[in-house]
Design an enzyme around this catalytic site. Structure first.
Site, PDB file in Angstrom:
ATOM      1  N   TYR A  28       0.927  -1.274  -0.132  1.00 26.21           N
ATOM      2  CA  TYR A  28       0.261   0.198   0.117  1.00 26.21           C
ATOM      3  C   TYR A  28       0.654   1.795   0.168  1.00 26.21           C
ATOM      4  O   TYR A  28       1.255   1.751   1.085  1.00 26.21           O
ATOM      5  CB  TYR A  28      -0.922   0.148   1.313  1.00 26.21           C
ATOM      6  CG  TYR A  28      -2.002   1.099   1.309  1.00 26.21           C
ATOM      7  CD1 TYR A  28      -2.100   1.411   0.113  1.00 26.21           C
ATOM      8  CD2 TYR A  28      -3.169   0.528   1.390  1.00 26.21           C
ATOM      9  CE1 TYR A  28      -3.265   2.565  -0.156  1.00 26.21           C
ATOM     10  CE2 TYR A  28      -4.695   1.472   2.146  1.00 26.21           C
ATOM     11  CZ  TYR A  28      -4.996   2.180   0.965  1.00 26.21           C
ATOM     12  OH  TYR A  28      -6.051   2.946   0.446  1.00 26.21           O
ATOM     13  N   LYS A  34      -2.094   4.508  -3.422  1.00 22.69           N
ATOM     14  CA  LYS A  34      -3.086   5.831  -2.612  1.00 22.69           C
ATOM     15  C   LYS A  34      -2.612   6.698  -3.774  1.00 22.69           C
ATOM     16  O   LYS A  34      -1.782   7.841  -3.893  1.00 22.69           O
ATOM     17  CB  LYS A  34      -3.096   6.320  -1.160  1.00 22.69           C
ATOM     18  CG  LYS A  34      -4.187   6.831  -0.921  1.00 22.69           C
ATOM     19  CD  LYS A  34      -5.509   6.573  -0.433  1.00 22.69           C
ATOM     20  CE  LYS A  34      -5.873   5.744   0.111  1.00 22.69           C
ATOM     21  NZ  LYS A  34      -7.484   5.159  -0.250  1.00 22.69           N
ATOM     22  N   ASN A  84      -9.931   7.926  -4.524  1.00 21.58           N
ATOM     23  CA  ASN A  84     -11.380   8.111  -3.361  1.00 21.58           C
ATOM     24  C   ASN A  84     -12.297   9.429  -3.892  1.00 21.58           C
ATOM     25  O   ASN A  84     -12.274  10.157  -2.730  1.00 21.58           O
ATOM     26  CB  ASN A  84     -10.603   8.609  -1.963  1.00 21.58           C
ATOM     27  CG  ASN A  84      -9.719   7.243  -0.651  1.00 21.58           C
ATOM     28  OD1 ASN A  84      -8.308   7.374  -0.738  1.00 21.58           O
ATOM     29  ND2 ASN A  84     -10.581   6.669  -0.987  1.00 21.58           N
ATOM     30  N   ASN A 103     -14.936   0.742  -1.849  1.00 19.64           N
ATOM     31  CA  ASN A 103     -15.099   0.778  -0.382  1.00 19.64           C
ATOM     32  C   ASN A 103     -16.143   2.439  -0.530  1.00 19.64           C
ATOM     33  O   ASN A 103     -15.747   2.275   1.172  1.00 19.64           O
ATOM     34  CB  ASN A 103     -14.135   1.142   0.904  1.00 19.64           C
ATOM     35  CG  ASN A 103     -13.238   2.199   0.838  1.00 19.64           C
ATOM     36  OD1 ASN A 103     -12.531   2.187  -0.691  1.00 19.64           O
ATOM     37  ND2 ASN A 103     -13.223   2.640   1.576  1.00 19.64           N
ATOM     38  N   HIS A 127     -10.513  -4.069   2.129  1.00 18.78           N
ATOM     39  CA  HIS A 127     -10.527  -2.486   2.162  1.00 18.78           C
ATOM     40  C   HIS A 127      -9.507  -2.779   3.400  1.00 18.78           C
ATOM     41  O   HIS A 127      -9.369  -3.687   4.389  1.00 18.78           O
ATOM     42  CB  HIS A 127     -11.347  -1.796   3.003  1.00 18.78           C
ATOM     43  CG  HIS A 127     -10.948  -0.119   2.726  1.00 18.78           C
ATOM     44  ND1 HIS A 127     -11.759  -0.025   4.370  1.00 18.78           N
ATOM     45  CD2 HIS A 127     -10.699   1.008   2.388  1.00 18.78           C
ATOM     46  CE1 HIS A 127     -11.206   1.500   4.092  1.00 18.78           C
ATOM     47  NE2 HIS A 127     -10.466   1.751   3.571  1.00 18.78           N
ATOM     48  N   SER A 128      -8.971  -1.395   4.381  1.00 17.65           N
ATOM     49  CA  SER A 128      -7.774  -1.167   4.904  1.00 17.65           C
ATOM     50  C   SER A 128      -7.762   0.323   5.304  1.00 17.65           C
ATOM     51  O   SER A 128      -8.426   1.286   4.533  1.00 17.65           O
ATOM     52  CB  SER A 128      -6.277  -1.752   5.028  1.00 17.65           C
ATOM     53  OG  SER A 128      -5.332  -1.424   5.908  1.00 17.65           O
ATOM     54  N   HIS A 156      -2.569  -1.499   5.718  1.00 16.77           N
ATOM     55  CA  HIS A 156      -2.322  -0.218   6.497  1.00 16.77           C
ATOM     56  C   HIS A 156      -0.880  -1.073   7.096  1.00 16.77           C
ATOM     57  O   HIS A 156      -0.215   0.135   7.681  1.00 16.77           O
ATOM     58  CB  HIS A 156      -2.610   1.258   6.819  1.00 16.77           C
ATOM     59  CG  HIS A 156      -3.060   1.610   5.927  1.00 16.77           C
ATOM     60  ND1 HIS A 156      -4.433   1.106   5.022  1.00 16.77           N
ATOM     61  CD2 HIS A 156      -3.791   2.757   5.614  1.00 16.77           C
ATOM     62  CE1 HIS A 156      -5.337   1.958   4.377  1.00 16.77           C
ATOM     63  NE2 HIS A 156      -3.923   3.687   4.944  1.00 16.77           N
TER      64      HIS A 156
END
Length: 414
Positions: free
Chosen positions: A140, A184, A214, A260, A311-312, A340
């Protein structure tokens, strides 16, 4: 045949604060302390643990929950869920269904941990049995500052361009052996993020890759990014906001989309399926209501033709163990899960060596319950850090504005 006494004799909630690096995202940047909630259940001599989001158990309802839960059987998780739901409806009628499930989730994990310890069986067997010995996780990656405001650089250093991201990936893959990559996004201009993904593709040609802004992109930006990353992505996660927006992007690109964000309650599933908005659902037992509901969600995904992964958010080892148990018991888990954990393991309540990521995977614990030991002293230490911090909620936007007063977390941004 003797009957096992699983009555709850102790219930304690610990809000925790632990170190988190300055990881950039669409909402801003991670603050120096991340928040989680740990639940300790006692059933006679058995001590069991669960972990949830930082806002999982509102402090004003904890005394009432304790009064109602003491004496209940840890094997009666439906009854426990009903009691938790009733307390919240009575004391916090402002909370919606998802918030009530978030409160139940760490309690359910602790109850399953207790069940396993009482029976001498791992949690994965209580969920139907492990179908795999190891669960794959993804590296990640984050754009990040070199260090927190006013602090020295951390061990990972800065990653604000393609070279920085590739260096971060090299270090993480060398340390943990990850065999897939997630970046990300939504933090920097899409040109930088696309260039970083392309650099990762060149540096690690055999590894599946995903990118997650996101919902920070407009429809046109999402189409442009999809075009430039054609053939590079395993899937694209939440490029735009909402089920309708995701449906349009998929219809115009054909790219598999994961979420998510736009499917987070059961009532969202049917609209997403009907509009073909989501091809991979990223489950999260912390807000779907625990491990058994996560298995049920995976069955729904199979019935509706959606893929499923996990998801995390910033978490500790109790959650990683729980995630691994349920992931091992899901037949249709087809993608490496998010975690994570490499960013947060230094402050873990599970002692060093209790959980290891090797060749990009975690071996499913075979000991009773979650199969990991929890250090009660460490829990107390992180709880005291929470109390001293005076914090009650995470706010990436406010922290970002300390470094960039013009920053806005309104979406879409690009």
């Amino acid at each position: 045949m003797s009957i096992i006494d699983g009555r709850i004799t102790g219930f304690t909630v610990y809000p925790l604060a632990f170190s988190d690096p300055p990881l950039l995202n669409a909402a801003g940047v991670h603050e120096p302390l991340a928040l989680r909630t740990v639940v300790r259940l006692e059933a006679g001599d058995v001590v069991a643990w669960g972990e949830g989001r930082g806002d999982a158990l509102p402090p004003d309802v904890v005394p009432a929950l304790e009064a109602e839960l003491l004496g209940l059987d840890v094997f009666a998780t439906s009854r426990i869920e009903s009691v938790v739901d009733g307390v919240l409806r009575r004391l916090r009628p402002d909370l919606g269904a998802q918030a009530r499930l978030m409160t139940f989730a760490p309690i359910e994990v602790a109850a399953l941990d207790a069940q396993g310890k009482l029976l001498g069986r791992p949690v994965s067997e209580l969920l139907g049995g492990a179908l795999r010995d190891r669960v794959d996780y993804s590296a990640y990656l984050f754009f990040k500052w070199a260090g927190h405001i006013g602090a020295d650089d951390d061990e990972w250093g800065a990653a604000l361009d393609p070279d920085g991201i590739v260096a971060q990936a090299e270090r993480m893959i060398d340390r943990y052996g990850f065999r897939s990559i997630k970046l990300k996004a939504g933090a920097l201009h899409p040109d930088v993020e696309v260039a970083s993904l392309l650099a990762l593709a060149e540096a690690f040609p055999g590894l599946p890759r995903r990118i997650d802004p996101n919902g920070a992109w407009t429809h046109d930006t999402a189409l442009d990014v999809a075009r430039r990353l054609d053939g590079v992505l395993e899937y694209l996660e939440d490029p735009v906001l909402g089920i309708d927006g995701m449906s349009r992007v998929h219809a115009e690109t054909g790219l598999p989309l994961a979420t998510n964000m736009c499917v987070v309650e059961t009532e969202h599933i049917l609209p997403a399926v009907r509009s073909d908005a989501v091809q991979i659902l990223l489950s999260d037992h912390h807000y779907w209501g625990g491990l058994r509901r996560t298995k049920e969600l995976a069955a729904i995904c199979e019935a509706t033709g959606m893929g499923v992964s996990m998801h995390s958010n910033s978490h500790l080892g109790i959650s990683l163990a729980a995630m691994t148990h349920v992931a091992a018991a899901i037949p249709n888990l087809a993608y490496a899960c998010d975690t994570h954990y490499p960013w947060n393991r230094a402050d873990d309540v599970v002692p060093d060596g209790g959980i290891e990521i090797v060749d990009g995977a975690v071996t499913v614990p075979t000991g009773p319950g979650l199969g990991v030991e929890v250090d009660p002293g460490r829990v107390e230490e992180l709880h005291e850090r929470f109390v001293r911090s005076g914090r009650g909620a995470r706010n990436d936007g406010d922290y970002m504005r300390r470094g960039d007063p013009a920053f806005t977390d309104a979406l879409p941004r690009y």
